[in-house]
Scaffold this motif. Structure first.
Motif, PDB file in Angstrom:
ATOM      1  N   TYR A 122      36.535  24.712 -67.583  1.00 55.29           N
ATOM      2  CA  TYR A 122      36.910  23.423 -68.155  1.00 55.29           C
ATOM      3  C   TYR A 122      38.326  23.038 -67.760  1.00 55.29           C
ATOM      4  O   TYR A 122      39.158  23.889 -67.467  1.00 55.29           O
ATOM      5  N   VAL A 123      38.606  21.742 -67.825  1.00 56.41           N
ATOM      6  CA  VAL A 123      39.958  21.217 -67.722  1.00 56.41           C
ATOM      7  C   VAL A 123      40.592  21.378 -69.098  1.00 56.41           C
ATOM      8  O   VAL A 123      39.954  21.101 -70.115  1.00 56.41           O
ATOM      9  N   HIS A 124      41.830  21.822 -69.142  1.00 47.65           N
ATOM     10  CA  HIS A 124      42.551  22.039 -70.397  1.00 47.65           C
ATOM     11  C   HIS A 124      43.483  20.866 -70.671  1.00 47.65           C
ATOM     12  O   HIS A 124      44.265  20.475 -69.812  1.00 47.65           O
ATOM     13  N   LEU A 125      43.399  20.345 -71.891  1.00 49.45           N
ATOM     14  CA  LEU A 125      44.213  19.207 -72.287  1.00 49.45           C
ATOM     15  C   LEU A 125      44.952  19.524 -73.581  1.00 49.45           C
ATOM     16  O   LEU A 125      44.448  20.272 -74.422  1.00 49.45           O
ATOM     17  N   SER A 126      46.117  18.930 -73.743  1.00 47.43           N
ATOM     18  CA  SER A 126      46.961  19.155 -74.928  1.00 47.43           C
ATOM     19  C   SER A 126      46.944  17.932 -75.815  1.00 47.43           C
ATOM     20  O   SER A 126      46.854  16.796 -75.333  1.00 47.43           O
ATOM     21  N   LYS A 127      47.118  18.152 -77.103  1.00 46.68           N
ATOM     22  CA  LYS A 127      47.130  17.037 -78.060  1.00 46.68           C
ATOM     23  C   LYS A 127      48.476  16.325 -78.099  1.00 46.68           C
ATOM     24  O   LYS A 127      48.577  15.215 -78.596  1.00 46.68           O
ATOM     25  N   ASP A 128      49.521  16.982 -77.543  1.00 41.80           N
ATOM     26  CA  ASP A 128      50.841  16.341 -77.570  1.00 41.80           C
ATOM     27  C   ASP A 128      51.575  16.562 -76.253  1.00 41.80           C
ATOM     28  O   ASP A 128      51.300  17.484 -75.500  1.00 41.80           O
ATOM     29  N   LYS A 129      52.514  15.676 -76.009  1.00 40.76           N
ATOM     30  CA  LYS A 129      53.270  15.680 -74.759  1.00 40.76           C
ATOM     31  C   LYS A 129      54.151  16.926 -74.622  1.00 40.76           C
ATOM     32  O   LYS A 129      54.294  17.464 -73.528  1.00 40.76           O
ATOM     33  N   ASP A 130      54.736  17.404 -75.730  1.00 40.07           N
ATOM     34  CA  ASP A 130      55.605  18.589 -75.673  1.00 40.07           C
ATOM     35  C   ASP A 130      54.856  19.813 -75.170  1.00 40.07           C
ATOM     36  O   ASP A 130      55.366  20.572 -74.346  1.00 40.07           O
ATOM     37  N   THR A 131      53.649  20.015 -75.676  1.00 43.10           N
ATOM     38  CA  THR A 131      52.846  21.156 -75.225  1.00 43.10           C
ATOM     39  C   THR A 131      52.514  21.010 -73.746  1.00 43.10           C
ATOM     40  O   THR A 131      52.618  21.967 -72.974  1.00 43.10           O
ATOM     41  N   ALA A 132      52.125  19.806 -73.333  1.00 43.78           N
ATOM     42  CA  ALA A 132      51.810  19.558 -71.928  1.00 43.78           C
ATOM     43  C   ALA A 132      53.028  19.819 -71.039  1.00 43.78           C
ATOM     44  O   ALA A 132      52.910  20.362 -69.941  1.00 43.78           O
ATOM     45  N   GLU A 133      54.200  19.462 -71.532  1.00 43.09           N
ATOM     46  CA  GLU A 133      55.451  19.701 -70.795  1.00 43.09           C
ATOM     47  C   GLU A 133      55.667  21.203 -70.575  1.00 43.09           C
ATOM     48  O   GLU A 133      56.019  21.645 -69.480  1.00 43.09           O
ATOM     49  N   LYS A 134      55.426  21.999 -71.603  1.00 39.24           N
ATOM     50  CA  LYS A 134      55.571  23.461 -71.494  1.00 39.24           C
ATOM     51  C   LYS A 134      54.574  24.038 -70.502  1.00 39.24           C
ATOM     52  O   LYS A 134      54.910  24.906 -69.700  1.00 39.24           O
ATOM     53  N   VAL A 135      53.335  23.552 -70.567  1.00 41.78           N
ATOM     54  CA  VAL A 135      52.306  24.008 -69.628  1.00 41.78           C
ATOM     55  C   VAL A 135      52.709  23.638 -68.207  1.00 41.78           C
ATOM     56  O   VAL A 135      52.637  24.455 -67.286  1.00 41.78           O
ATOM     57  N   GLY A 136      53.146  22.404 -68.018  1.00 42.23           N
ATOM     58  CA  GLY A 136      53.552  21.946 -66.690  1.00 42.23           C
ATOM     59  C   GLY A 136      54.696  22.755 -66.117  1.00 42.23           C
ATOM     60  O   GLY A 136      54.746  23.031 -64.914  1.00 42.23           O
ATOM     61  N   ALA A 137      55.627  23.179 -66.976  1.00 41.90           N
ATOM     62  CA  ALA A 137      56.781  23.963 -66.527  1.00 41.90           C
ATOM     63  C   ALA A 137      56.368  25.323 -65.963  1.00 41.90           C
ATOM     64  O   ALA A 137      57.103  25.907 -65.164  1.00 41.90           O
ATOM     65  N   CYS A 138      55.192  25.805 -66.328  1.00 43.95           N
ATOM     66  CA  CYS A 138      54.687  27.072 -65.771  1.00 43.95           C
ATOM     67  C   CYS A 138      54.316  26.923 -64.303  1.00 43.95           C
ATOM     68  O   CYS A 138      54.105  27.909 -63.604  1.00 43.95           O
ATOM     69  N   HIS A 139      54.220  25.674 -63.835  1.00 47.24           N
ATOM     70  CA  HIS A 139      53.798  25.397 -62.456  1.00 47.24           C
ATOM     71  C   HIS A 139      54.901  24.759 -61.630  1.00 47.24           C
ATOM     72  O   HIS A 139      54.631  24.075 -60.661  1.00 47.24           O
ATOM     73  N   GLY A 140      56.147  24.952 -62.034  1.00 51.01           N
ATOM     74  CA  GLY A 140      57.270  24.342 -61.322  1.00 51.01           C
ATOM     75  C   GLY A 140      57.820  23.187 -62.133  1.00 51.01           C
ATOM     76  O   GLY A 140      57.759  23.182 -63.355  1.00 51.01           O
ATOM     77  N   LYS A 141      58.343  22.183 -61.419  1.00 54.71           N
ATOM     78  CA  LYS A 141      58.853  20.999 -62.109  1.00 54.71           C
ATOM     79  C   LYS A 141      57.669  20.301 -62.775  1.00 54.71           C
ATOM     80  O   LYS A 141      56.699  19.929 -62.106  1.00 54.71           O
ATOM     81  N   PRO A 142      57.719  20.109 -64.106  1.00 49.38           N
ATOM     82  CA  PRO A 142      56.549  19.568 -64.805  1.00 49.38           C
ATOM     83  C   PRO A 142      56.282  18.094 -64.523  1.00 49.38           C
ATOM     84  O   PRO A 142      57.205  17.307 -64.321  1.00 49.38           O
ATOM     85  N   HIS A 143      55.010  17.772 -64.500  1.00 50.28           N
ATOM     86  CA  HIS A 143      54.547  16.391 -64.383  1.00 50.28           C
ATOM     87  C   HIS A 143      53.468  16.204 -65.438  1.00 50.28           C
ATOM     88  O   HIS A 143      52.549  17.023 -65.535  1.00 50.28           O
ATOM     89  N   ILE A 144      53.574  15.130 -66.216  1.00 53.11           N
ATOM     90  CA  ILE A 144      52.643  14.900 -67.319  1.00 53.11           C
ATOM     91  C   ILE A 144      51.735  13.713 -67.024  1.00 53.11           C
ATOM     92  O   ILE A 144      52.203  12.628 -66.678  1.00 53.11           O
ATOM     93  N   PHE A 145      50.441  13.948 -67.159  1.00 55.04           N
ATOM     94  CA  PHE A 145      49.450  12.879 -67.112  1.00 55.04           C
ATOM     95  C   PHE A 145      48.965  12.649 -68.533  1.00 55.04           C
ATOM     96  O   PHE A 145      48.836  13.591 -69.304  1.00 55.04           O
ATOM     97  N   PHE A 146      48.699  11.404 -68.885  1.00 54.19           N
ATOM     98  CA  PHE A 146      47.993  11.188 -70.140  1.00 54.19           C
ATOM     99  C   PHE A 146      46.564  10.814 -69.791  1.00 54.19           C
ATOM    100  O   PHE A 146      46.267  10.280 -68.727  1.00 54.19           O
ATOM    101  N   VAL A 147      45.670  11.193 -70.677  1.00 50.40           N
ATOM    102  CA  VAL A 147      44.237  11.037 -70.460  1.00 50.40           C
ATOM    103  C   VAL A 147      43.705  10.053 -71.496  1.00 50.40           C
ATOM    104  O   VAL A 147      43.948  10.227 -72.697  1.00 50.40           O
ATOM    105  N   HIS A 148      42.991   9.053 -71.039  1.00 50.87           N
ATOM    106  CA  HIS A 148      42.353   8.092 -71.942  1.00 50.87           C
ATOM    107  C   HIS A 148      41.071   8.736 -72.483  1.00 50.87           C
ATOM    108  O   HIS A 148      39.950   8.342 -72.138  1.00 50.87           O
ATOM    109  N   SER A 149      41.256   9.740 -73.326  1.00 50.39           N
ATOM    110  CA  SER A 149      40.145  10.554 -73.811  1.00 50.39           C
ATOM    111  C   SER A 149      39.188   9.783 -74.718  1.00 50.39           C
ATOM    112  O   SER A 149      37.969   9.999 -74.658  1.00 50.39           O
TER     113      SER A 149
END
Length: 180
Positions: A122-149
């Protein structure tokens, strides 16, 4: 604590991707016998673990990766598997917007292909931007997408909420992605 973190990462590898590395197998729902897991980890070398240590790892893991069954005879990873297991996720209506954190180096590809699970189920999605930012930082400079879920859900896409609060879906086409 550092040893617990390394051991937790090893357990994650075993329960999500390579149970055969320590000579165990998972059932169809991703459960492994706790005794077999402990025995396999200790036999593999490099890690020493007992039930008390395993309980501490499950309790203190900051991502809440693992769950025990009621009598603590079985354990599984809550999500993130690359092997085909059914962790009995329940379909849920997602919030209107979810987030996906990744490395900036992957942004162009995601804009073109959308979000795909790659080696995971599955694709993993976060409920908030802060969590997504932390996840993104594990892969280098973070980039955040928002999803029209919400819009995706109304169009028939299925969403699941894992035990540890991670939202999961099979894919996110590019037309449901946004950036800020």
């Amino acid at each position: 604590m550092k040893d617990l973190k390394k051991t937790s990462v090893f357990i994650s590898l075993i329960l999500r991707h390579k149970p055969e590395a320590i000579g165990i197998s998972l059932d169809e729902h991703g459960w492994a016998g706790v005794e077999e897991l402990i025995r396999g980890i200790n036999a593999a070398g490099g890690y020493s673990i007992d039930m008390e240590t395993l309980e501490e790892i499950v309790k203190t893991d900051n991502k809440q990766r693992y769950s025990f069954n009621e009598d603590k005879t079985l354990i599984r990873a809550n999500q993130g598997h690359s092997i085909n297991v059914d962790v009995e996720l329940k379909e849920c209506e997602p919030p209107e917007q979810l987030f996906h954190g990744t490395g900036e180096k992957f942004a162009a590809s995601i804009r073109k292909e959308g979000l795909v699970p790659k080696s995971r189920l599955y694709v993993h999605l976060s409920k908030d931007k802060d969590t997504a930012e932390k996840v993104g930082a594990c892969h280098g400079k973070p980039h955040i997408f928002f999803v029209h879920s919400g819009k995706m859900y109304r169009k028939g896409y299925k969403f699941y909420l894992s035990e540890n609060g991670v939202w999961l879906t099979k894919n996110v086409p590019p037309e449901f992605l946004g950036e800020r």
